[in-house]
Scaffold this motif. Structure first.
Motif, mmCIF file in Angstrom:
data_model
loop_
_atom_site.group_PDB
_atom_site.id
_atom_site.type_symbol
_atom_site.label_atom_id
_atom_site.label_comp_id
_atom_site.label_asym_id
_atom_site.label_seq_id
_atom_site.Cartn_x
_atom_site.Cartn_y
_atom_site.Cartn_z
ATOM 1 N N UNK A 110 23.540 52.867 11.323
ATOM 2 C CA UNK A 110 24.826 52.282 10.930
ATOM 3 C C UNK A 110 25.849 52.455 12.043
ATOM 4 N N UNK A 111 25.868 53.625 12.618
ATOM 5 C CA UNK A 111 26.699 53.836 13.790
ATOM 6 C C UNK A 111 26.120 54.986 14.609
ATOM 7 N N UNK A 147 23.837 57.739 12.402
ATOM 8 C CA UNK A 147 24.225 57.807 10.999
ATOM 9 C C UNK A 147 23.232 57.079 10.111
ATOM 10 N N UNK A 204 24.210 62.639 9.512
ATOM 11 C CA UNK A 204 24.186 62.493 10.955
ATOM 12 C C UNK A 204 23.003 63.273 11.488
#
Lengths: 114, 113
Positions: free
Chosen positions: A30-31, A92, A102
């Motif tokens: 996601x990031x 993530x 994380x």
């Protein structure tokens, strides 16, 4: 399991030079975030890049993300002795019970010498 | 502003003794809370996370447990420590949205002898 793997494991440069650290990961994200850790302390968040972004800047930091290669890089320009620390990338994934998971890499130890 | 407190900073405990590490967050409500462990020269391993009071999820089976008795309090415990429990334990909090970063405490260095 470690999602991100940083490269190099250790980096020593002179003050004023640029430092580049790389991170590779295995699954879709996601990031991706970068954190800094001074010896014996907690981690501090530096910068976040979303999966649909390719580059991001924050002060002397520049982060790139290549989702096709599942890799990211962190560039610190005009390094200072105070930049000496370990740098971690983290990817993530959303936890099934809520919350953000994380997954951290093993880090790059950066030493900036005067 | 939000702050996170974690104590003690260092701890030396004999094998078989109990453990209690505490973490509290100030300046925010209903945070997501996390316990990570960092082995020497390694990355961080997520041990437990909590999205609300009394809600604890474990990421890895182990000798440890966690509790969240209050909204901003997160406790890591063990009834009997093992040598392998030695490490650097980090508490962290985040907001409830996807791009919320983690904010870490300064960690507890645990040595089991």
């Amino acid at each position: 399991s470690q999602q991100g793997e940083e490269d190099p494991q250790a980096l020593s440069i002179q003050e004023g030079e640029n430092a580049t650290m790389n991170c590779s990961y295995k699954t879709s994200i996601n990031n991706l975030q970068w954190y800094r850790q001074n010896s014996g302390r907690g981690l501090v968040h530096l910068i976040l890049i979303r999966s649909n972004e390719r580059e991001k800047h924050s002060g002397r930091l520049r982060v790139t993300l290549d989702t096709s290669k599942k890799s990211s890089s962190l560039l610190i320009t005009a390094s200072r002795a105070a930049d000496t620390a370990s740098y971690f990338c983290a990817t993530l994934n959303i936890l099934t019970g809520g919350g953000n998971k994380l997954t951290f890499g093993t880090g790059t130890q950066l030493k900036v010498e005067l | 502003s939000q702050t996170i407190h974690q104590w003690p900073a260092t701890l030396v405990q004999p094998v078989g003794s109990p453990l209690s590490l505490e973490c509290t967050v100030e300046g925010t409500s209903n945070p997501n809370l996390y316990w990570y462990r960092q082995a020497a020269g390694r990355g961080l391993q997520l041990l437990f996370y909590s999205v609300g009071i009394g809600q604890i999820s474990s990421e890895v089976p182990q000798n440890l447990s966690a509790s969240r008795p209050q909204d901003r309090q997160f406790i890591l415990s063990s009834k009997k420590l093992l040598l392998s429990d030695s490490g650097f334990y980090l508490c962290a909090w985040s907001g409830g949205y996807r791009d919320s970063p983690l904010h870490f405490g300064n960690g507890t260095r645990l040595t089991v002898t």
